[in-house]
Write an enzyme that holds these catalytic residues in place. Structure first.
Site, PDB file in Angstrom:
ATOM      1  N   ASP A  35       0.814  -1.214   0.000  1.00  0.00           N
ATOM      2  CA  ASP A  35       0.000   0.000   0.000  1.00  0.00           C
ATOM      3  C   ASP A  35       0.848   1.265   0.000  1.00  0.00           C
ATOM      4  OD1 ASP A  35      -2.537   1.341   2.293  1.00  0.00           O
ATOM      5  OD2 ASP A  35      -1.890   1.904   0.279  1.00  0.00           O
ATOM      6  N   ASP A 219      -1.762   5.441  -5.425  1.00  0.00           N
ATOM      7  CA  ASP A 219      -2.091   4.593  -4.281  1.00  0.00           C
ATOM      8  C   ASP A 219      -2.377   3.143  -4.671  1.00  0.00           C
ATOM      9  OD1 ASP A 219      -4.547   4.851  -1.559  1.00  0.00           O
ATOM     10  OD2 ASP A 219      -2.888   3.477  -1.960  1.00  0.00           O
TER      11      ASP A 219
HETATM   12  C1  LIG Z   1      -8.515   2.031   1.746  1.00  0.00           C
HETATM   13  C2  LIG Z   1      -7.057   1.643   1.538  1.00  0.00           C
HETATM   14  C3  LIG Z   1      -6.466   0.876   2.736  1.00  0.00           C
HETATM   15  C4  LIG Z   1      -7.157  -0.477   2.819  1.00  0.00           C
HETATM   16  C5  LIG Z   1      -6.783  -1.500   1.956  1.00  0.00           C
HETATM   17  C6  LIG Z   1      -7.431  -2.753   2.005  1.00  0.00           C
HETATM   18  C7  LIG Z   1      -8.462  -2.955   2.916  1.00  0.00           C
HETATM   19  C8  LIG Z   1      -9.190  -4.287   2.908  1.00  0.00           C
HETATM   20  C9  LIG Z   1      -8.215  -5.451   2.878  1.00  0.00           C
HETATM   21  C10 LIG Z   1     -10.076  -4.465   4.140  1.00  0.00           C
HETATM   22  C11 LIG Z   1     -10.096  -4.343   1.676  1.00  0.00           C
HETATM   23  C12 LIG Z   1      -8.850  -1.926   3.778  1.00  0.00           C
HETATM   24  C13 LIG Z   1      -8.201  -0.684   3.718  1.00  0.00           C
HETATM   25  C14 LIG Z   1      -6.253   2.893   1.172  1.00  0.00           C
HETATM   26  N1  LIG Z   1      -4.825   2.582   1.110  1.00  0.00           N
HETATM   27  N2  LIG Z   1      -4.002   3.668   0.818  1.00  0.00           N
HETATM   28  C15 LIG Z   1      -6.473   4.038   2.128  1.00  0.00           C
HETATM   29  N3  LIG Z   1      -6.126   4.059   3.406  1.00  0.00           N
HETATM   30  N4  LIG Z   1      -6.461   5.286   3.872  1.00  0.00           N
HETATM   31  N5  LIG Z   1      -7.008   6.012   2.894  1.00  0.00           N
HETATM   32  N6  LIG Z   1      -6.995   5.247   1.799  1.00  0.00           N
HETATM   33  C16 LIG Z   1      -7.472   5.734   0.490  1.00  0.00           C
HETATM   34  C17 LIG Z   1      -8.966   5.833   0.527  1.00  0.00           C
HETATM   35  C18 LIG Z   1      -9.589   6.810   1.276  1.00  0.00           C
HETATM   36  C19 LIG Z   1     -11.000   6.895   1.299  1.00  0.00           C
HETATM   37  C20 LIG Z   1     -11.729   5.968   0.581  1.00  0.00           C
HETATM   38  C21 LIG Z   1     -11.092   4.991  -0.140  1.00  0.00           C
HETATM   39  C22 LIG Z   1      -9.705   4.914  -0.177  1.00  0.00           C
HETATM   40  O1  LIG Z   1     -12.030   4.207  -0.747  1.00  0.00           O
HETATM   41  C23 LIG Z   1     -13.311   4.723  -0.388  1.00  0.00           C
HETATM   42  O2  LIG Z   1     -13.102   5.870   0.450  1.00  0.00           O
END
Ligand SMILES: C[C@H](Cc1ccc(C(C)(C)C)cc1)[C@H](NN)c1nnnn1Cc1ccc2c(c1)OCO2
Length: 329
Positions: A35, A219
């Site tokens: 990530d 990302d």
């Molecule tokens: C969401 C991921 C982090 C993650 C990855 C995988 C998972 C699961 C395995 C459980 C499926 C959960 C979490 C992202 N990584 N940079 C992230 N981590 N923090 N912000 N973002 C980007 C963002 C931020 C907001 C949003 C979004 C995205 O999608 C919908 O709304």
């Protein structure tokens, strides 16, 4: 020295990409989600409640002769999609693509939210963002890449994510054969912990690029391409059956639609995402309604060039020169 690890889409929708990581002595191999939008390496472990850990591969520090408790340290993360995890910290040897970091902070989960419990395909995340984003307290820890950078041939890594096929994360070298086009570089802003950059414009269906700059992050940990409403509307105005679906919380359309491509300018290059990469998946097994890979960033606060965009390119995360390189694939 260099490292090279294969990475695979987790499912038919390329929801996330799974890379095998070896932790400890003897090696415990876990499937992790790399990530670039976060900065903590955390794993399901022997300390994760059994009910939460069932179905997941876990790391047991007690079974590793090189594991050491980082006493007094804890961590807690809340991701943008409202998922979260927290726990305590060990150091251990962590090997990715044949390259080992001897004393890597491995954050062991004592608590994980339901989204992580349910996704038994992955056992945690490897943050490849900037160290400033690390959530360990009282002393923030370095990412695996940050620890590796000074020993790598070059302080950079590349992401080559692919639709429904094996891709790679390469560390310390650029395999230019992975790309068709020239690599265009643009400054990266790591001040927030992410790989921030500014695209210079966009176009739909192969038209000429306009000059609307778009500031966002590269990302690998986000599935979708999340951009401002005006761009999303400009794109879906070309898709006859497109409509916003409240239950899906996004734009959907008939799976039979022939979607236009979407292009953006960066580092003097134009990256074009083909229409079929923008049709993510049927909203349910066997449905003829499909979910778009391009969605709105309006309720997030930042634009996110996630896997849908990264799949169209070879992307160079160049820490040494604080820049991002993009080449058409
Ligand atoms: C969401 C991921 C982090 C993650 C990855 C995988 C998972 C699961 C395995 C459980 C499926 C959960 C979490 C992202 N990584 N940079 C992230 N981590 N923090 N912000 N973002 C980007 C963002 C931020 C907001 C949003 C979004 C995205 O999608 C919908 O709304």
């Amino acid at each position: 020295q260099t490292g090279s690890a294969n990475t695979n889409p987790s499912d038919s929708a390329d929801d996330e990409y799974i890379t095998s990581v070896s932790i400890g002595t003897p090696a415990q191999v876990l499937p992790l989600d790399f990530d670039t939008g976060s900065s903590d390496l955390w794993v399901f472990s022997s300390e994760t409640p059994k009910s939460s850990a069932s179905g997941h591969v876990t790391y047991s520090p007690s079974k590793s002769s090189t594991a050491k408790k980082l006493s007094g340290s804890t961590w807690s993360i809340k991701y943008g999609d409202k998922s979260s995890s927290s726990g305590d910290v060990y150091t251990d040897v962590v090997t990715i693509g044949g390259f080992s970091v001897k004393t890597q902070a491995v954050e062991s989960a004592t608590k994980v939210s339901t989204q992580f419990v349910q996704d038994t395909l992955i056992s945690g995340l490897v943050g490849l963002g900037f160290d400033i984003g690390n959530q360990v307290s009282p002393r923030p820890q370095k990412t695996w890449f940050s620890n590796a950078a000074s020993s790598l041939a070059e302080p950079l890594f590349t992401a080559d994510l692919r639709h429904q096929e094996t891709g790679s994360y390469n560390f310390g070298f650029i395999d230019t054969s992975l790309a068709k086009g020239t690599i265009g570089y643009t400054p990266a802003d790591g001040s927030e912990g992410y790989w921030g950059f500014t695209a210079t414009g966009y176009s739909v269906g192969g038209a000429k690029l306009n000059r609307n700059s778009i500031t966002g992050i590269a990302d690998t940990g986000t599935t979708l391409l999340l951009l401002p409403d005006n761009i999303v509307d400009a794109y879906y105005n070309n898709v006859e059956s497109a409509e916003y679906d409240d239950s899906q919380e996004g734009v959907v359309f008939d799976c039979s639609e022939d979607l236009p491509s979407f292009s953006f300018g960066v580092g003097g290059q134009t990256i074009t995402i083909s229409g079929d990469l923008l049709n993510l998946t049927p909203i349910e097994e066997g449905s003829s309604t499909c979910f778009g890979g391009l969605q709105s960033s309006s309720d997030i606060g930042t634009n996110i060039f996630g896997d849908v965009a990264l799949k169209a390119a070879l992307v160079v995360f160049d820490l040494g020169n604080e820049r991002l390189g993009w080449a058409q694939k």
